[in-house]
Design a protein around this motif. Structure first.
Motif, PDB file in Angstrom:
ATOM      1  N   ALA A  96       0.823  -1.212   0.000  1.00  0.00           N
ATOM      2  CA  ALA A  96       0.000   0.000   0.000  1.00  0.00           C
ATOM      3  C   ALA A  96       0.854   1.256   0.000  1.00  0.00           C
ATOM      4  O   ALA A  96       0.320   2.369   0.038  1.00  0.00           O
ATOM      5  CB  ALA A  96      -0.916  -0.001   1.226  1.00  0.00           C
ATOM      6  N   GLU A 142      -2.456  -5.388  -2.210  1.00  0.00           N
ATOM      7  CA  GLU A 142      -3.171  -4.678  -3.278  1.00  0.00           C
ATOM      8  C   GLU A 142      -2.352  -4.576  -4.554  1.00  0.00           C
ATOM      9  O   GLU A 142      -2.903  -4.293  -5.619  1.00  0.00           O
ATOM     10  CB  GLU A 142      -3.603  -3.297  -2.815  1.00  0.00           C
ATOM     11  CG  GLU A 142      -2.485  -2.344  -2.459  1.00  0.00           C
ATOM     12  CD  GLU A 142      -3.015  -0.991  -2.035  1.00  0.00           C
ATOM     13  OE1 GLU A 142      -2.881  -0.051  -2.827  1.00  0.00           O
ATOM     14  OE2 GLU A 142      -3.565  -0.876  -0.915  1.00  0.00           O
ATOM     15  N   ARG A 143      -1.023  -4.789  -4.458  1.00  0.00           N
ATOM     16  CA  ARG A 143      -0.169  -4.781  -5.645  1.00  0.00           C
ATOM     17  C   ARG A 143       0.864  -5.884  -5.523  1.00  0.00           C
ATOM     18  O   ARG A 143       1.188  -6.327  -4.427  1.00  0.00           O
ATOM     19  CB  ARG A 143       0.591  -3.442  -5.772  1.00  0.00           C
ATOM     20  CG  ARG A 143      -0.242  -2.216  -5.983  1.00  0.00           C
ATOM     21  CD  ARG A 143       0.651  -1.003  -6.223  1.00  0.00           C
ATOM     22  NE  ARG A 143       1.525  -0.698  -5.097  1.00  0.00           N
ATOM     23  CZ  ARG A 143       2.841  -0.554  -5.172  1.00  0.00           C
ATOM     24  NH1 ARG A 143       3.465  -0.706  -6.324  1.00  0.00           N
ATOM     25  NH2 ARG A 143       3.553  -0.251  -4.094  1.00  0.00           N
ATOM     26  N   GLN A 174       5.341  -1.351 -11.579  1.00  0.00           N
ATOM     27  CA  GLN A 174       4.981  -1.328 -10.165  1.00  0.00           C
ATOM     28  C   GLN A 174       4.804   0.103  -9.674  1.00  0.00           C
ATOM     29  O   GLN A 174       3.890   0.408  -8.893  1.00  0.00           O
ATOM     30  CB  GLN A 174       6.041  -2.064  -9.339  1.00  0.00           C
ATOM     31  CG  GLN A 174       6.046  -3.571  -9.565  1.00  0.00           C
ATOM     32  CD  GLN A 174       7.161  -4.280  -8.829  1.00  0.00           C
ATOM     33  OE1 GLN A 174       8.001  -3.655  -8.181  1.00  0.00           O
ATOM     34  NE2 GLN A 174       7.193  -5.600  -8.932  1.00  0.00           N
ATOM     35  N   GLY A 206       1.599   1.299 -11.021  1.00  0.00           N
ATOM     36  CA  GLY A 206       0.493   0.681 -10.294  1.00  0.00           C
ATOM     37  C   GLY A 206       0.158   1.432  -9.023  1.00  0.00           C
ATOM     38  O   GLY A 206      -1.016   1.634  -8.694  1.00  0.00           O
ATOM     39  N   PHE A 207       1.190   1.863  -8.298  1.00  0.00           N
ATOM     40  CA  PHE A 207       0.937   2.642  -7.079  1.00  0.00           C
ATOM     41  C   PHE A 207       0.272   3.971  -7.421  1.00  0.00           C
ATOM     42  O   PHE A 207      -0.679   4.394  -6.756  1.00  0.00           O
ATOM     43  CB  PHE A 207       2.248   2.887  -6.319  1.00  0.00           C
ATOM     44  CG  PHE A 207       2.068   3.820  -5.155  1.00  0.00           C
ATOM     45  CD1 PHE A 207       1.521   3.379  -3.969  1.00  0.00           C
ATOM     46  CD2 PHE A 207       2.437   5.166  -5.252  1.00  0.00           C
ATOM     47  CE1 PHE A 207       1.334   4.247  -2.900  1.00  0.00           C
ATOM     48  CE2 PHE A 207       2.255   6.033  -4.191  1.00  0.00           C
ATOM     49  CZ  PHE A 207       1.703   5.569  -3.011  1.00  0.00           C
ATOM     50  N   ARG A 234      -1.339 -13.427  -5.539  1.00  0.00           N
ATOM     51  CA  ARG A 234      -0.965 -12.281  -4.725  1.00  0.00           C
ATOM     52  C   ARG A 234      -0.691 -12.712  -3.284  1.00  0.00           C
ATOM     53  O   ARG A 234      -1.397 -13.571  -2.736  1.00  0.00           O
ATOM     54  CB  ARG A 234      -2.104 -11.258  -4.782  1.00  0.00           C
ATOM     55  CG  ARG A 234      -1.739  -9.806  -4.529  1.00  0.00           C
ATOM     56  CD  ARG A 234      -0.883  -9.189  -5.598  1.00  0.00           C
ATOM     57  NE  ARG A 234      -1.473  -8.970  -6.889  1.00  0.00           N
ATOM     58  CZ  ARG A 234      -2.313  -7.985  -7.181  1.00  0.00           C
ATOM     59  NH1 ARG A 234      -2.737  -7.165  -6.253  1.00  0.00           N
ATOM     60  NH2 ARG A 234      -2.721  -7.832  -8.417  1.00  0.00           N
ATOM     61  N   LYS A 291      -1.576   4.766  -9.909  1.00  0.00           N
ATOM     62  CA  LYS A 291      -2.957   4.585 -10.338  1.00  0.00           C
ATOM     63  C   LYS A 291      -3.882   4.289  -9.167  1.00  0.00           C
ATOM     64  O   LYS A 291      -5.020   4.782  -9.121  1.00  0.00           O
ATOM     65  CB  LYS A 291      -3.035   3.462 -11.375  1.00  0.00           C
ATOM     66  CG  LYS A 291      -2.398   3.821 -12.706  1.00  0.00           C
ATOM     67  CD  LYS A 291      -2.420   2.641 -13.673  1.00  0.00           C
ATOM     68  CE  LYS A 291      -1.797   3.007 -15.003  1.00  0.00           C
ATOM     69  NZ  LYS A 291      -1.754   1.848 -15.943  1.00  0.00           N
ATOM     70  N   THR A 292      -3.417   3.482  -8.220  1.00  0.00           N
ATOM     71  CA  THR A 292      -4.276   3.170  -7.076  1.00  0.00           C
ATOM     72  C   THR A 292      -4.527   4.384  -6.200  1.00  0.00           C
ATOM     73  O   THR A 292      -5.511   4.426  -5.462  1.00  0.00           O
ATOM     74  CB  THR A 292      -3.659   2.055  -6.205  1.00  0.00           C
ATOM     75  OG1 THR A 292      -2.370   2.479  -5.711  1.00  0.00           O
ATOM     76  CG2 THR A 292      -3.490   0.771  -6.996  1.00  0.00           C
ATOM     77  N   ARG A 293      -3.640   5.364  -6.284  1.00  0.00           N
ATOM     78  CA  ARG A 293      -3.814   6.581  -5.473  1.00  0.00           C
ATOM     79  C   ARG A 293      -4.315   7.758  -6.312  1.00  0.00           C
ATOM     80  O   ARG A 293      -4.357   8.883  -5.829  1.00  0.00           O
ATOM     81  CB  ARG A 293      -2.469   6.969  -4.814  1.00  0.00           C
ATOM     82  CG  ARG A 293      -1.954   5.937  -3.827  1.00  0.00           C
ATOM     83  CD  ARG A 293      -2.929   5.745  -2.659  1.00  0.00           C
ATOM     84  NE  ARG A 293      -2.447   4.782  -1.683  1.00  0.00           N
ATOM     85  CZ  ARG A 293      -2.668   3.482  -1.744  1.00  0.00           C
ATOM     86  NH1 ARG A 293      -3.343   2.969  -2.780  1.00  0.00           N
ATOM     87  NH2 ARG A 293      -2.225   2.664  -0.815  1.00  0.00           N
ATOM     88  N   ASP A 294      -4.650   7.488  -7.582  1.00  0.00           N
ATOM     89  CA  ASP A 294      -5.138   8.545  -8.485  1.00  0.00           C
ATOM     90  C   ASP A 294      -4.154   9.711  -8.583  1.00  0.00           C
ATOM     91  O   ASP A 294      -4.541  10.876  -8.646  1.00  0.00           O
ATOM     92  CB  ASP A 294      -6.508   9.072  -8.037  1.00  0.00           C
ATOM     93  CG  ASP A 294      -7.594   8.012  -8.160  1.00  0.00           C
ATOM     94  OD1 ASP A 294      -7.529   7.222  -9.130  1.00  0.00           O
ATOM     95  OD2 ASP A 294      -8.490   7.972  -7.298  1.00  0.00           O
TER      96      ASP A 294
END
Length: 524
Positions: free
Chosen positions: A420, A456-457, A493, A496-497, A447, A499-502
């Motif tokens: 996270a 989550e990643r 990676q 990915g972080f 995962r 994107k998950t946090r916009d």
């Protein structure tokens, strides 16, 4: 001897010399990318011609730049060497604002000056603009004539500086020039951002290179494009320049570019090395930690292979380096996260060579022991990553180990928590041991989970070093293969972080598409 000696820049790729592990300094052993244009009578050339290179984050892409002059009567045949510079493409990309300034060298006892590079990821814009400009009542600069005006176009950079992107021809002896129509890719003018500032300078050409400044104006491609149906009028000091955008058309090319925030994100690289007794006595040749005077051990090779590439994206080149699984002097206390430089207040080492030096020194002072606990080191880096979650920094932990993890339950929990955070973990296994448990942490298939929580990643990349050892004993080739594989997943990676946090990167254009992993087109 002709009086004019134009400047010339040659850029070539270079390779590593497998015998010395250094770049070949006397000649380029790779292909030549090309040459800039010739610029006459100047000691401060600003080259217009750009180079488009494929950028691979996980590879060390060596570059060589030669600066010289050619005689105007025999261009490209007679060159006078002015200096050269070696660097990697990663060093340019990883510099603040993707702008790198270095000193030229190559002439003993002489200062050769500096060379400046800027790089930018190319947008997917395919627009081609054709423009024609004319001017009225420009300032008279020549004593025995009028003026010999020409235009210089610059696109703005994020740091407020400007990069030259086009020069018009010189129109002789007139205050009302009409320049020839010219065609320019829109991404060269503004990299696809229609509202990006474009600056245009007006000069009076002089034979000796000391061109007289007449004036300037700023605009944008969006404003330029309004000239399709009418004249655009720009004030240049007290004069007026009118521009007509004749037409704009869209073409289709071969470049697909993923716009990512890696060049604008600071990477923080941390190293953790296994000091458990299963590695063997460091003084014995059978030990994985054996310090041979003739070649690097597997730990040093893995550290150097990954570190020398990723350090280009860490601006201060200060790397926290830890050991785990050893008894420390003077009381023999077991530690699972101790600084290799013995400084608990500041575990940073200067550069990869500094990390290697601290590693070798620790081998002389600590006692290899055990067990092999990963969680303390992962949590140590995670605490740093917790403080910076706005996308400006990303943390990469390299762990090098020889054996089975003793605290797998705690390690899984640490990995789930770290997933996270802006963080990735690279694990390199050395030696002949079985690493089945490590594969469980590398969540390519399934995962990682802990106490009912799923990461989550996928942030862990594990590889056994033995799979990359060259059969001919070429350590340089072994290291290159290892680095390419373990670093290949880092850009995705990181994305990915984000994107998950916009977290949105600062866009260079409004159009983005995907490319093969690790490949990015860059403009230098």
């Amino acid at each position: 001897i002709p009086p004019i000696h134009p400047s010339l820049l040659v850029m070539s790729s270079t390779t590593l010399d497998p015998r010395t592990h250094t770049q070949t300094q006397n000649k380029a052993t790779g292909r030549q990318f090309g040459r800039t244009e010739v610029i006459e009578n100047t000691l401060n050339p600003d080259f217009v011609r750009k180079f488009v290179l494929d950028f691979f984050f996980e590879e060390k892409q060596n570059l060589r730049f030669d600066l010289g002059v050619v005689l105007i009567m025999v261009p490209l045949l007679l060159q006078d060497f002015l200096g050269q510079m070696f660097c990697t493409l990663g060093e340019i990309i990883g510099s603040t604002g993707s702008r790198l300034e270095r000193t030229l060298s190559g002439i003993p006892g002489k200062k050769c000056g500096n060379i400046i590079f800027t790089a930018e990821e190319l947008s997917n814009c395919r627009d081609i603009a054709t423009m024609q400009l004319c001017a009225n009542k420009l300032d008279k600069k020549d004593f025995f004539g009028k003026s010999d005006p020409f235009l210089v176009f610059y696109r703005s950079n994020e740091d407020g500086t400007f990069t030259i992107c086009h020069k018009t021809e010189v129109v002789k002896n007139t205050l009302n020039p009409v320049w020839q129509p010219f065609t320019i890719p829109v991404r060269a003018l503004c990299n696809g951002d229609y509202d990006r500032t474009v600056k245009v300078d007006v000069y009076d050409w002089d034979r000796d290179g000391s061109h007289d400044f007449i004036g300037e104006f700023t605009t944008s491609y969006r404003e330029f494009s309004r000239g399709q149906s009418q004249f655009n009028v720009y004030e240049v000091k007290k004069e007026k320049i009118t521009s007509l955008l004749c037409f704009c058309l869209v073409t289709f090319g071969l470049f697909n570019v993923i716009h990512h925030c890696l060049p604008r994100t600071q990477l923080n690289f941390t190293v953790a090395i296994d000091f458990t007794a299963s590695n063997g006595n460091p003084s014995q040749p059978t030990s994985l930690h054996y310090m041979s005077p003739y070649q690097m051990n597997a730990y040093a090779m893995a550290l150097k292979a990954v570190g020398e590439i990723i350090q280009d994206y860490d601006s201060d080149k200060m790397f926290p380096a830890y050991g785990f699984g050893a008894k420390l002097p003077p009381d023999g206390k077991i530690s699972h996260v101790f600084p290799l430089n013995s400084n608990s207040e500041n575990p940073n080492c200067v550069g990869i060579e500094g990390v290697l030096e601290a590693y070798f020194q620790s081998l002389r002072t600590v006692q290899l022991y055990g067990p092999t606990n990963f969680a303390p080191v992962i949590n140590q880096v995670a605490r740093c990553a917790e403080d910076v979650t706005d996308g400006s920094q990303y943390f990469v932990l390299l762990m090098i180990t020889d054996g089975v993890i003793s605290d797998m339950v705690q390690t899984k929990e640490a990995v789930v928590n770290a997933a996270a955070l802006p963080m990735s973990i690279i694990i390199v296994g050395v030696g002949p041991a079985e690493f089945d448990a490590m594969e469980e942490l590398d969540g390519d298939e399934v995962r990682v989970s802990s106490k009912g929580r799923i990461a989550e990643r996928d942030i862990v990349q594990f590889v056994p070093f033995r799979d990359y050892i060259d059969r001919q004993g070429n350590q340089v080739l072994s290291m290159a293969r290892l680095a390419k594989d373990v670093l290949a997943e880092i850009p995705e990676q990181l994305l990915g972080f984000m994107k998950t946090r916009d977290i949105e990167p600062r866009p260079a254009s409004s159009t983005t598409t995907t490319t093969p992993p690790g490949l990015h087109k860059l403009h230098i």
